[in-house]
Design a protein around this motif. Structure first.
Motif, PDB file in Angstrom:
ATOM      1  N   MET A 122      41.317  13.586  53.045  1.00 10.27           N
ATOM      2  CA  MET A 122      40.147  13.375  52.193  1.00 10.27           C
ATOM      3  C   MET A 122      39.298  14.645  52.108  1.00 10.27           C
ATOM      4  N   GLN A 123      39.208  15.374  53.217  1.00  9.85           N
ATOM      5  CA  GLN A 123      38.533  16.672  53.156  1.00  9.85           C
ATOM      6  C   GLN A 123      39.169  17.562  52.095  1.00  9.85           C
ATOM      7  N   ALA A 124      40.486  17.597  52.069  1.00  7.71           N
ATOM      8  CA  ALA A 124      41.197  18.446  51.113  1.00  7.71           C
ATOM      9  C   ALA A 124      40.958  17.984  49.679  1.00  7.71           C
ATOM     10  N   ARG A 125      40.953  16.674  49.467  1.00  3.33           N
ATOM     11  CA  ARG A 125      40.702  16.150  48.118  1.00  3.33           C
ATOM     12  C   ARG A 125      39.305  16.531  47.643  1.00  3.33           C
ATOM     13  N   TRP A 126      38.340  16.456  48.551  1.00  7.16           N
ATOM     14  CA  TRP A 126      36.967  16.838  48.211  1.00  7.16           C
ATOM     15  C   TRP A 126      36.867  18.347  47.957  1.00  7.16           C
ATOM     16  N   ALA A 127      37.476  19.130  48.856  1.00  4.62           N
ATOM     17  CA  ALA A 127      37.397  20.593  48.729  1.00  4.62           C
ATOM     18  C   ALA A 127      37.946  21.064  47.390  1.00  4.62           C
ATOM     19  N   VAL A 128      39.078  20.518  46.979  1.00  5.60           N
ATOM     20  CA  VAL A 128      39.682  20.936  45.712  1.00  5.60           C
ATOM     21  C   VAL A 128      38.778  20.562  44.541  1.00  5.60           C
ATOM     22  N   LYS A 129      38.130  19.398  44.613  1.00  3.20           N
ATOM     23  CA  LYS A 129      37.196  19.011  43.555  1.00  3.20           C
ATOM     24  C   LYS A 129      36.018  19.982  43.490  1.00  3.20           C
ATOM     25  N   VAL A 130      35.552  20.442  44.647  1.00  4.40           N
ATOM     26  CA  VAL A 130      34.472  21.427  44.678  1.00  4.40           C
ATOM     27  C   VAL A 130      34.946  22.744  44.083  1.00  4.40           C
ATOM     28  N   PHE A 131      36.150  23.179  44.447  1.00  6.90           N
ATOM     29  CA  PHE A 131      36.685  24.424  43.894  1.00  6.90           C
ATOM     30  C   PHE A 131      36.743  24.377  42.365  1.00  6.90           C
TER      31      PHE A 131
ATOM     32  N   PRO B 151      29.820  31.486  45.186  1.00  2.00           N
ATOM     33  CA  PRO B 151      30.271  30.103  45.001  1.00  2.00           C
ATOM     34  C   PRO B 151      31.092  29.585  46.194  1.00  2.00           C
ATOM     35  N   PRO B 152      31.166  28.257  46.359  1.00  2.00           N
ATOM     36  CA  PRO B 152      31.857  27.660  47.511  1.00  2.00           C
ATOM     37  C   PRO B 152      33.366  27.608  47.286  1.00  2.00           C
ATOM     38  N   THR B 153      34.053  28.688  47.614  1.00  2.00           N
ATOM     39  CA  THR B 153      35.498  28.760  47.370  1.00  2.00           C
ATOM     40  C   THR B 153      36.292  28.870  48.676  1.00  2.00           C
ATOM     41  N   LEU B 154      35.696  28.457  49.780  1.00  2.00           N
ATOM     42  CA  LEU B 154      36.418  28.401  51.060  1.00  2.00           C
ATOM     43  C   LEU B 154      36.012  27.136  51.788  1.00  2.00           C
ATOM     44  N   ALA B 155      36.987  26.448  52.360  1.00  2.00           N
ATOM     45  CA  ALA B 155      36.719  25.242  53.156  1.00  2.00           C
ATOM     46  C   ALA B 155      37.596  25.260  54.398  1.00  2.00           C
ATOM     47  N   VAL B 156      37.045  24.714  55.476  1.00  2.00           N
ATOM     48  CA  VAL B 156      37.764  24.636  56.758  1.00  2.00           C
ATOM     49  C   VAL B 156      38.162  23.180  56.980  1.00  2.00           C
ATOM     50  N   MET B 157      39.430  22.953  57.236  1.00  2.00           N
ATOM     51  CA  MET B 157      39.950  21.602  57.420  1.00  2.00           C
ATOM     52  C   MET B 157      40.109  21.254  58.898  1.00  2.00           C
TER      53      MET B 157
ATOM     54  N   GLY C 274      56.923  42.833  59.926  1.00  2.00           N
ATOM     55  CA  GLY C 274      55.801  43.693  60.280  1.00  2.00           C
ATOM     56  C   GLY C 274      55.152  44.373  59.106  1.00  2.00           C
ATOM     57  N   GLN C 275      55.540  44.008  57.900  1.00  2.00           N
ATOM     58  CA  GLN C 275      54.989  44.631  56.707  1.00  2.00           C
ATOM     59  C   GLN C 275      53.674  43.963  56.313  1.00  2.00           C
ATOM     60  N   GLU C 276      52.691  44.787  55.993  1.00  2.00           N
ATOM     61  CA  GLU C 276      51.384  44.286  55.586  1.00  2.00           C
ATOM     62  C   GLU C 276      51.343  44.109  54.076  1.00  2.00           C
ATOM     63  N   GLU C 277      50.809  42.992  53.634  1.00  2.00           N
ATOM     64  CA  GLU C 277      50.703  42.699  52.210  1.00  2.00           C
ATOM     65  C   GLU C 277      49.285  42.242  51.891  1.00  2.00           C
ATOM     66  N   ARG C 278      48.832  42.535  50.689  1.00  2.00           N
ATOM     67  CA  ARG C 278      47.504  42.133  50.246  1.00  2.00           C
ATOM     68  C   ARG C 278      47.633  41.201  49.045  1.00  2.00           C
ATOM     69  N   HIS C 279      46.817  40.163  49.053  1.00  2.00           N
ATOM     70  CA  HIS C 279      46.881  39.151  48.001  1.00  2.00           C
ATOM     71  C   HIS C 279      45.471  38.845  47.512  1.00  2.00           C
ATOM     72  N   ILE C 280      45.357  38.415  46.260  1.00  2.00           N
ATOM     73  CA  ILE C 280      44.082  37.983  45.703  1.00  2.00           C
ATOM     74  C   ILE C 280      44.172  36.477  45.436  1.00  2.00           C
ATOM     75  N   PHE C 281      43.174  35.745  45.940  1.00  2.00           N
ATOM     76  CA  PHE C 281      43.140  34.298  45.741  1.00  2.00           C
ATOM     77  C   PHE C 281      41.781  33.862  45.219  1.00  2.00           C
ATOM     78  N   ASP C 282      41.806  32.759  44.482  1.00  2.00           N
ATOM     79  CA  ASP C 282      40.566  32.194  43.941  1.00  2.00           C
ATOM     80  C   ASP C 282      39.860  31.289  44.946  1.00  2.00           C
ATOM     81  N   ALA C 283      40.602  30.774  45.917  1.00  2.00           N
ATOM     82  CA  ALA C 283      39.997  29.884  46.912  1.00  2.00           C
ATOM     83  C   ALA C 283      40.856  29.881  48.170  1.00  2.00           C
ATOM     84  N   ILE C 284      40.239  29.457  49.289  1.00  2.00           N
ATOM     85  CA  ILE C 284      40.907  29.454  50.596  1.00  2.00           C
ATOM     86  C   ILE C 284      40.732  28.087  51.255  1.00  2.00           C
ATOM     87  N   LEU C 285      41.814  27.550  51.786  1.00  2.00           N
ATOM     88  CA  LEU C 285      41.778  26.345  52.623  1.00  2.00           C
ATOM     89  C   LEU C 285      42.283  26.729  54.010  1.00  2.00           C
ATOM     90  N   VAL C 286      41.408  26.678  54.998  1.00  2.00           N
ATOM     91  CA  VAL C 286      41.749  27.076  56.372  1.00  2.00           C
ATOM     92  C   VAL C 286      42.272  25.858  57.123  1.00  2.00           C
TER      93      VAL C 286
END
Length: 568
Positions: free
Chosen positions: A385-394, A364-370, A134-146
């Motif tokens: 293939m979506q993931a391979r493309w998304a990472v190339k965009v990132f 910039p495009p740093t989030l993609a939905v899979m 139940g502990q809340e944590e905060r993180h910083i990320f350069d990109a997100i893959l949903v």
């Protein structure tokens, strides 16, 4: 510079994303709300809120060679169409082989994903999570893959049906359904003729007193098996067929496909015939439904209209009495409550995505939905293939168009798809399997170069162009190429046939099946000349003959290397 990537979910999409991030030198951190991998394919006895849920007997609709990850073939002894438990085991093998579990934080729920104040410059995100304590944590990320999936919020349209409040039976969504035990000896109505509706109706009909399958539109029904017993998708999803589908009139293709299906079971006679043509909507994959209708165990009915006590009324005015339960197989609403509401900016409140992956408003495009799409083909290679493309965009190695151009493409594809899918939310999800994969592969730099293959490795070219479009094709060359891809293509029919080899039988059939290498060579030569003539009309076969003369090595090798399967 992008380094740390948050991956939300550890199902098939999440595992592929973790692996691809590692391949590209990134640092993935995966958050999985449950205690295990597998996502929707990890069967649970009790459905849990905000998570996917499947029924105990679920079997995949795509065969193992078509649906595997592109650099990790499924074990040869796996059946071509697996039970959900075997697919989960494959995910475990994949995770173990590539050492993916160490990147996953289990029992950790993503509460919010928000842009940082300097997002326009950094592209960074603040991710808030809650762990198992139940502990809340905060993180910083350069990109997100949903990768959280879109089968978590079922649509149960009870308010559309008059009298549902006084219905004496039980109403439930297929999300709640686990097995048919509770329906033994009952009279049951199943609403919806998607794949789940067909599966559940068939299973319930084996123990229920009577089962009724209600449909609004009807459905074209086909089984998993094609000619000579090979998996249907292996026989159909081919590059040669994709070319023919583009060249031939749709009316002709629809007529031929419908005629073939009606030769197996007349869709009018069986009460199945839909209002749409074969190629216009998704098909129902079901091996047993026609047989259950033939036996009277399932009765086809029109669309549900309402309830009267224990009775169910249909739109044609017919009434079925003493109904004990109604199972709604009516789909899901795609929701991502942890994402910023600004991403759900479509005119119908859907998540707007360019090529079903990138929100066009983000710069910039740093989030993609899979995985937020529907395709007449296997899901896993498409998500990979979506993931391979998304990472190339990132990483800045692939560029997206301008926001205006992306919105134009989204609207153009929506309008085109609405010719077959009148519901805008459904229309926007549709993609064509091989063209969609090839588009993303082109962005990544891994699209098979057919002309080069034809000239340098004609035997492999024949298997790529005339054979099934298996995922290994996208590992032959370019970034992330796999040294085993060529061999995987050459041995794919061995893995298809291996599960059948449980009894030794003398084989006296011809090695070459239904097609000759000469015909394959000549046909392929002509097709290559036409495809690469850049619009010029080929008035003679001189060019084809010249290329054919260069293919003597191909003819000799192909003659002795063709598999015994008559499909190739």
């Amino acid at each position: 510079m992008v380094r740390r990537v948050a991956v939300v979910g550890a199902g098939c999409s999440g595992l592929a994303c973790i692996k691809i991030c590692v391949d590209e030198g990134l640092e993935p951190v995966c958050f999985e709300s449950s205690d295990d991998i597998g996502g929707m394919w990890n069967f649970r006895e009790t459905p849990e809120p905000d998570r996917t849920s499947i029924y105990r007997s679920l079997v995949v609709n795509t065969s193992k060679e078509m649906m595997c990850f592109s650099d990790f073939p499924m074990p040869s002894d796996y059946p071509n169409f697996m039970h959900n438990s075997q697919l989960l085991q494959y995910f475990r093998l994949y995770a173990e082989h590539f050492d993916l579990l160490r990147y996953i934080n289990f029992q950790t729920t993503v509460r919010s994903v928000l842009q940082r104040p300097d997002f326009s410059l950094s592209g960074q995100w603040e991710v808030v999570t809650i762990n198992k304590n139940g502990q809340e944590e905060r993180h910083i990320f350069d990109a997100i893959l949903v990768c959280s999936g879109h089968y978590t919020h079922p649509t149960l349209p009870l308010s559309d049906f008059q009298g549902h409040e006084t219905f004496s039976g039980r109403c439930l969504h297929s999300w709640e359904y686990k097995d048919a035990n509770a329906f033994t000896g009952k009279r049951v109505v199943v609403v919806g003729t998607g794949n789940s509706g067909g599966d559940i109706a068939v299973e319930i009909s084996r123990s229920a007193e009577k089962t009724f399958l209600s449909t609004r539109q009807g459905a074209w029904v086909l089984g998993r098996m094609s000619t000579n017993g090979v998996p249907l998708d292996i026989a159909v999803i081919k590059r040669i067929n994709n070319v023919l589908f583009q060249l031939l009139p749709k009316t002709l293709v629809n007529w031929a496909a419908e005629r073939a299906l009606n030769n197996k079971y007349d869709h009018i006679l069986y009460g199945l015939k839909p209002k749409h043509r074969h190629m216009e909507r998704n098909l129902m994959i079901n091996d047993d439904l026609p047989g259950r209708i033939l036996q009277g165990a399932i009765v086809m009915k029109n669309n549900l209209e309402g309830f009267k006590d224990s009775r169910v009324v249909f739109e044609d005015g017919t009434v079925e009495k003493n109904i004990d339960a109604v199972v709604f197989c009516t789909g899901y609403i795609a929701k991502f409550p942890f994402l910023p509401s600004t991403l759900s900016e479509g005119p119908y409140e859907e998540v707007t995505l360019y090529k079903r992956a990138f929100p066009p408003s983000l710069q910039p495009p740093t989030l993609a939905v899979m995985g937020l799409f529907q395709v007449k083909g296997p899901l896993m290679p498409t998500v990979e293939m979506q993931a391979r493309w998304a990472v190339k965009v990132f990483l800045g190695q692939s560029r997206l168009p301008t926001k205006e151009k992306m919105l134009d493409v989204i609207e153009s594809e929506r309008r085109r798809n609405m010719q077959s899918y009148p519901c805008p939310r459904q229309a926007v999800l549709q993609v064509d399997y091989i063209p969609y994969l090839d588009f993303m592969a082109g962005e990544v730099g891994v699209r098979p170069k057919l002309l080069r293959l034809f000239l340098r490795d004609p035997v492999l070219w024949a298997k790529v162009f005339f054979g099934p479009c298996t995922p290994y094709q996208y590992r032959l060359s370019g970034p992330g190429n796999w040294s085993g891809a060529r061999q995987a293509i050459f041995t794919q029919w061995e893995r298809v046939s291996q599960p059948f080899r449980t009894r030794e039988i003398p084989d006296n059939t011809s090695k070459f099946g239904l097609c000759s290498p000469l015909m394959l060579t000549f046909t392929g030569t002509v097709i290559i000349v036409v495809l690469f003539s850049k619009g010029k009309i080929v008035t003679t076969l001189e060019a084809a003959t010249e290329m054919l003369n260069k293919s003597t090595v191909f003819l000799r090798e192909l003659w002795f290397s063709l598999p015994q399967n008559p499909d190739m």
